[in-house]
Motif scaffolding. Structure first.
Motif, short mmCIF file in Angstrom:
data_model
loop_
_atom_site.label_atom_id
_atom_site.label_comp_id
_atom_site.label_asym_id
_atom_site.label_seq_id
_atom_site.Cartn_x
_atom_site.Cartn_y
_atom_site.Cartn_z
N PRO A 157 0.82 -1.21 0.00
CA PRO A 157 0.00 0.00 0.00
C PRO A 157 0.85 1.26 0.00
O PRO A 157 1.95 1.28 0.55
CB PRO A 157 -0.80 -0.12 1.30
N TYR A 158 0.33 2.29 -0.64
CA TYR A 158 1.02 3.58 -0.63
C TYR A 158 0.07 4.66 -0.11
O TYR A 158 0.21 5.15 0.99
CB TYR A 158 1.53 3.92 -2.02
N GLY A 159 -0.93 5.02 -0.92
CA GLY A 159 -1.89 6.02 -0.47
C GLY A 159 -3.16 5.38 0.04
O GLY A 159 -3.49 4.24 -0.30
N LEU A 160 -3.89 6.12 0.89
CA LEU A 160 -5.18 5.63 1.35
C LEU A 160 -6.10 6.80 1.67
O LEU A 160 -5.66 7.92 1.88
CB LEU A 160 -5.02 4.70 2.56
N PHE A 161 -7.41 6.48 1.67
CA PHE A 161 -8.40 7.51 1.99
C PHE A 161 -9.64 6.83 2.55
O PHE A 161 -10.06 5.78 2.07
CB PHE A 161 -8.77 8.32 0.74
N MET A 162 -10.26 7.46 3.56
CA MET A 162 -11.44 6.91 4.22
C MET A 162 -12.63 7.83 3.99
O MET A 162 -12.54 9.04 4.19
CB MET A 162 -11.18 6.75 5.72
N ARG A 163 -13.75 7.24 3.57
CA ARG A 163 -14.98 8.03 3.37
C ARG A 163 -16.19 7.11 3.49
O ARG A 163 -16.23 6.05 2.87
CB ARG A 163 -14.97 8.71 1.99
N ASN A 164 -17.16 7.51 4.30
CA ASN A 164 -18.44 6.80 4.41
C ASN A 164 -18.29 5.31 4.69
O ASN A 164 -18.93 4.47 4.07
CB ASN A 164 -19.26 7.01 3.13
N GLY A 165 -17.42 4.99 5.63
CA GLY A 165 -17.26 3.60 6.02
C GLY A 165 -16.43 2.76 5.08
O GLY A 165 -16.33 1.54 5.27
N LYS A 166 -15.83 3.37 4.08
CA LYS A 166 -15.01 2.62 3.13
C LYS A 166 -13.58 3.16 3.12
O LYS A 166 -13.37 4.38 3.08
CB LYS A 166 -15.60 2.70 1.72
N LEU A 167 -12.63 2.24 3.13
CA LEU A 167 -11.23 2.60 3.06
C LEU A 167 -10.69 2.24 1.68
O LEU A 167 -10.79 1.09 1.25
CB LEU A 167 -10.44 1.85 4.14
N TYR A 168 -10.13 3.23 0.99
CA TYR A 168 -9.58 3.05 -0.35
C TYR A 168 -8.05 3.04 -0.23
O TYR A 168 -7.46 3.96 0.32
CB TYR A 168 -10.02 4.19 -1.27
N ILE A 169 -7.42 2.00 -0.77
CA ILE A 169 -5.98 1.83 -0.62
C ILE A 169 -5.33 1.69 -2.00
O ILE A 169 -5.64 0.76 -2.75
CB ILE A 169 -5.65 0.58 0.21
N VAL A 187 2.89 14.22 10.45
CA VAL A 187 3.82 14.05 9.33
C VAL A 187 4.44 12.66 9.37
O VAL A 187 5.05 12.28 10.37
CB VAL A 187 4.94 15.10 9.35
N VAL A 188 4.30 11.91 8.28
CA VAL A 188 5.00 10.63 8.14
C VAL A 188 6.44 10.89 7.73
O VAL A 188 6.70 11.64 6.79
CB VAL A 188 4.32 9.76 7.05
N ASP A 189 7.37 10.29 8.45
CA ASP A 189 8.77 10.31 8.02
C ASP A 189 9.17 8.88 7.70
O ASP A 189 9.27 8.02 8.58
CB ASP A 189 9.68 10.89 9.10
N ALA A 190 9.39 8.60 6.42
CA ALA A 190 9.69 7.24 5.98
C ALA A 190 11.07 6.78 6.42
O ALA A 190 11.34 5.58 6.42
CB ALA A 190 9.59 7.16 4.45
N THR A 221 4.05 5.46 4.47
CA THR A 221 3.94 6.40 3.36
C THR A 221 2.83 7.44 3.55
O THR A 221 2.99 8.59 3.17
CB THR A 221 3.67 5.65 2.05
N LYS A 222 1.71 7.02 4.10
CA LYS A 222 0.54 7.90 4.12
C LYS A 222 -0.12 7.89 5.50
O LYS A 222 -0.14 6.87 6.18
CB LYS A 222 -0.48 7.41 3.08
N VAL A 223 -0.64 9.04 5.89
CA VAL A 223 -1.42 9.13 7.12
C VAL A 223 -2.72 9.88 6.81
O VAL A 223 -2.73 10.82 6.00
CB VAL A 223 -0.64 9.86 8.24
N MET A 224 -3.81 9.44 7.40
CA MET A 224 -5.08 10.13 7.25
C MET A 224 -5.80 10.17 8.58
O MET A 224 -5.79 9.20 9.34
CB MET A 224 -5.97 9.43 6.22
N ALA A 258 -0.42 3.85 6.26
CA ALA A 258 -0.05 2.80 5.30
C ALA A 258 1.42 2.45 5.47
O ALA A 258 2.28 3.33 5.52
CB ALA A 258 -0.31 3.27 3.88
N ASN A 259 1.71 1.14 5.58
CA ASN A 259 3.08 0.63 5.65
C ASN A 259 3.35 -0.22 4.42
O ASN A 259 2.61 -1.17 4.14
CB ASN A 259 3.27 -0.23 6.90
N GLN A 260 4.42 0.07 3.71
CA GLN A 260 4.70 -0.68 2.50
C GLN A 260 5.20 -2.10 2.77
O GLN A 260 5.02 -2.99 1.94
CB GLN A 260 5.71 0.07 1.63
N TYR A 261 5.80 -2.30 3.91
CA TYR A 261 6.34 -3.62 4.24
C TYR A 261 5.88 -4.04 5.64
O TYR A 261 5.26 -3.27 6.36
CB TYR A 261 7.87 -3.61 4.17
N GLY A 262 6.20 -5.27 6.00
CA GLY A 262 5.90 -5.77 7.32
C GLY A 262 4.54 -6.45 7.41
O GLY A 262 3.78 -6.50 6.44
#
Length: 352
Positions: free
Chosen positions: A67-79, A261-264, A296-299, A325-329
């Motif tokens: 995963p890289y970007g994500l967004f939450m709206r109306n009970g749905k999480l888009y990744i 702020v996310v610091d990778a 990568t991303k915080v919301m 969002a975490n790209q690994y692990g």
């Protein structure tokens, strides 16, 4: 008097049978609780019964890959998943559904990096490889795409009532489009390298109270502008000390104008107040739950608390959610909560 809360280690609450990871460490007041993580459809959908398995067979487990970007709206999480082959995961918490959204044919995506869902449920997807922003309606049918005329290299998108703001890492600027016809209107900053308002490599963007926050990976800081492009301020600077940034990526702002702020590089999230002072940080190089692995991303989300209240320590109230969002692990999407003591608990006079 300014109070600053610093944390690189969580507090483990062993009052219940399940250990709870809470930041910061004592004796400071608890601010953030790690709630849960989502890494596949198994973490969302209901457990399949033995009868169902015997009739239709065992359901396939759908993983979140990278995963890289994500967004939450109306009970749905888009990744946005950069390893899914041009697609996104869409998680419906209300109906406990987990699906892949992979457009095909002439509408296919190649490298979706970030996304945004507006109040009309239109989905905007930044494709950094195809150098465009694709738009899908609420039925997830393709509407249009834009950005190629300006030769953009888009890295993030944010949509307001009338405009679409796109961070353009290739041209070192923020492009603004009209939401009605998707036509280009203006860009900012209109300045040269060396000026304090110049963007060296804009990564992520968010807007709050008519202020545009941009994470500038090229200079290791966060720059703030008006929606018309006037430079206002810079938060933090490049460096490896507390309160400094190395690889700033995702950013989010809460209702009190605190900046996340996310610091990778540090693999954590730093929280700054409106004055740019560091309040605290949480996460860290992955060792156990609550830690991060190339985030990568915080919301920040205030509207979907009901799906996660069951994870909250009963001594605290949940104020809002923090998705990372975490790209690994093992924890591809980690969910944290901003917490405050319940009325039954002692309330600290120091709060942000």
């Amino acid at each position: 008097m300014t109070f600053i809360f610093i944390s690189c280690s969580p507090r483990i609450n062993k009052a219940s049978s399940i250990e709870k990871v809470i930041y910061p460490a004592p004796p400071d007041s608890a601010k953030i609780q790690y709630l849960t993580s989502i890494s596949s459809s198994q973490d969302v959908t209901e457990k399949q019964s033995a009868f169902s398995k015997s009739v239709i067979g065992e359901k396939q487990v759908l993983p979140i890959l990278k995963p890289y970007g994500l967004f939450m709206r109306n009970g749905k999480l888009y990744i946005c998943d950069v390893s899914l082959g041009g697609g996104l995961e869409i998680i419906d918490f209300e109906n406990k559904e987990f699906n892949y959204f992979i457009p095909e044919g002439q509408y296919r995506l190649k490298l979706p990096l970030n996304c945004y869902v507006d109040k009309n449920d239109f989905l905007y997807v930044v494709d950094i490889s195809l150098r465009k922003v694709a738009v899908f309606n609420k039925e997830r049918k393709y509407i249009t795409s834009f950005g190629k005329k300006e030769n953009i290299k888009p890295s993030d998108v944010f949509v307001t009532e009338n405009n679409i703001f796109v961070s353009d890492s290739g041209n070192n600027r923020i492009n603004v489009y009209n939401k009605k016809d998707y036509e280009f209107e203006y860009y900012f900053p209109k300045t040269e390298s060396g000026n304090k308002s110049f963007l060296y490599k804009p990564a992520n963007i968010t807007i709050s109270n008519n202020k545009v926050y941009v994470s500038d990976m090229g200079s290791g800081n966060i720059k703030i502008y008006t929606t018309k492009g006037k430079y206002l301020n810079t938060i933090s600077r490049y460096g490896k000390n507390i309160g400094e940034l190395v690889r700033p990526k995702g950013i989010a702002v809460d209702k009190k104008s605190n900046l996340y702020v996310v610091d990778a590089s540090f693999e954590n999230i730093q929280i700054f107040n409106e004055k740019g002072e560091l309040l605290m940080f949480f996460g860290g190089h992955y060792k156990s739950k609550g830690d991060m692995w190339l985030p990568t991303k915080v919301m920040i989300d205030y509207d979907n608390l009901k799906y996660f209240k069951k994870y909250v320590d009963p001594k605290f109230d949940l104020k809002y959610l923090i998705f990372v969002a975490n790209q690994y692990g093992p924890d591809k999407v980690s969910v944290y909560g901003r917490i405050t003591p319940t009325k039954k608990e002692f309330k600290s006079k120091v709060d942000y």
